[in-house]
Motif scaffolding. Structure first.
Motif, PDB file in Angstrom:
ATOM      1  N   GLY A   7       7.910   5.593  -0.709  1.00 29.66           N
ATOM      2  CA  GLY A   7       8.000   5.382   0.728  1.00 29.66           C
ATOM      3  C   GLY A   7       9.335   4.843   1.196  1.00 29.66           C
ATOM      4  N   ASP A   9      13.530   4.546   1.910  1.00 27.52           N
ATOM      5  CA  ASP A   9      14.448   5.445   2.602  1.00 27.52           C
ATOM      6  C   ASP A   9      15.099   6.438   1.649  1.00 27.52           C
ATOM      7  N   SER A  12      12.708   9.079   0.500  1.00 32.30           N
ATOM      8  CA  SER A  12      12.403  10.014   1.591  1.00 32.30           C
ATOM      9  C   SER A  12      13.530  11.014   1.786  1.00 32.30           C
ATOM     10  N   ARG A  58       1.035  12.247   4.308  1.00 28.29           N
ATOM     11  CA  ARG A  58       2.256  11.423   4.318  1.00 28.29           C
ATOM     12  C   ARG A  58       3.505  12.291   4.126  1.00 28.29           C
ATOM     13  N   LYS A  62       6.605  13.329   6.885  1.00 29.01           N
ATOM     14  CA  LYS A  62       8.050  13.226   6.659  1.00 29.01           C
ATOM     15  C   LYS A  62       8.760  14.513   7.079  1.00 29.01           C
ATOM     16  N   PHE A 104      16.539  12.423   8.774  1.00 30.38           N
ATOM     17  CA  PHE A 104      15.897  11.131   8.533  1.00 30.38           C
ATOM     18  C   PHE A 104      16.890   9.991   8.753  1.00 30.38           C
TER      19      PHE A 104
END
Length: 350
Positions: A7, A9, A12, A58, A62, A104
């Protein structure tokens, strides 16, 4: 990948980079739960997840918020393993909207993929990617134009009968990025619509299946499955008939709609045997319709079609099903000056 993305940064960003790299190239699969050795899959211990659906949501979240433009057609599947764990598979198609960038945390990076793995696109790569995406719609239309010419006998052993005809081209969205060549045989080629008997012919392009050839060297239906992983088909949807001593130039909507369903679904089914998935590009044209009417309802004739050759649209669909094909059927009815009834099932007799 051995573990699911975390989870944080950095995890991701890495996940989004992996996915967009495939989408910006020819597409591909990511399998979570695999161990590797020297860059190759070695074993499948799987991952332990309490709620696979939540894990999938999840990751999909993203993708929805961290990629621009949004990705279409990414599929996820949880595969239970005998050891009580599971593998999570992401199937990522090559994208018509490429290049996609990772946004992101206000990022703005583009990634591609080659045999050595993913890499960040430089200015030259980006220029090529943007140019290539802009050309994709025209490239598909050019293939369809060649299919229309083939239906009239160009580089073919026959031509379609001289009557209103549907020409349908179906191809995976990643066709021009994959450079694929599949082993097409009579056993796995698309069979033409509305034929009781057919003949097969191996050609340079693929396997050509067709109805019996008439005395004038014409057929009523054929399907060509290309070795590159796509199909072209053509079939007659109307003709001149006698009615109360008068000639009627008519087109049968049921024949068109049933043929549309048959040819597109058969292509999807047959190409899946070779690992080819959507999204799919479907182009449908009606040839020779000018001066013909549809007969609908209780023998009601529609207005005359005033266009001879018309493209019903270039449709990109994730799955080939009734909902995906309905806009094509609606455009077909409008060719004859009427709206398709909302309550009419696709392919219905009435």
């Amino acid at each position: 990948k051995r573990e699911l993305p975390g989870g944080g940064d950095e995890a991701s960003r890495e996940f989004l980079a992996d996915v967009t790299a495939f989408a910006n190239a020819q597409g591909g699969d990511i399998v979570y739960g695999l161990d590797e050795a020297n860059g190759a899959a070695a074993s499948l211990p799987g991952v332990e997840v309490d709620d696979p659906d939540a894990a999938i949501l999840r990751l999909e979240g993203k993708l929805q918020t961290g990629v621009d433009p949004r990705l279409i057609g990414v599929r996820t599947k949880w595969v239970p393993l005998a050891n009580g764990r599971g593998a999570l598979v992401l199937r990522i198609p090559g994208s018509l909207s490429a290049p996609h960038r990772v946004t992101f945390k206000n990022g703005a990076r583009f990634y591609g993929r080659n045999s050595r793995g993913k890499y960040e696109l430089d200015v030259h790569d980006l220029r090529h990617a943007f140019t290539g995406s802009a050309q994709l719609p025209q490239q598909f239309r050019q293939l369809h134009a060649e299919a229309i010419a083939a239906s009239q006998g160009a580089d073919m052993p026959f031509a379609i009968e001289q009557a209103p005809t549907a020409v349908i081209s179906v191809a995976p969205l990643g066709l021009f990025r994959e450079g694929r060549r599949i082993a097409v045989t009579r056993d796995n080629a698309v069979v033409p619509v509305r034929v009781g008997a057919f003949t097969s012919l191996d050609t340079i392009e693929g396997v050509l299946m067709h109805a019996p050839v008439g005395e004038e060297g014409r057929v009523g239906s054929y399907a060509l499955t290309h070795r590159t992983g796509r199909s072209d088909s053509a079939f007659v949807i109307g003709g001149v008939r006698q009615h109360n001593g008068e000639e009627r130039r008519i087109v049968w909507p049921t024949t068109f709609e049933q043929g549309l369903m048959s040819m597109t679904n058969a292509t999807q089914m047959q190409l899946r045997q070779h690992g080819i998935e959507g999204p799919w590009v479907i182009l449908t044209s009606i040839i020779g319709a000018k001066g013909f009417r549809m007969i609908v309802g209780d023998g009601y004739p529609t207005p005359l079609a005033f266009r001879n050759n018309v493209l019903l649209g270039q449709h990109i669909v994730e799955h080939i099903d009734v909902d995906a094909l309905m806009p094509i059927a609606e455009a077909f009815w409008l060719l004859f000056g009427v709206h398709r009834p909302d309550n009419r099932a696709l392919g219905a007799e009435r």
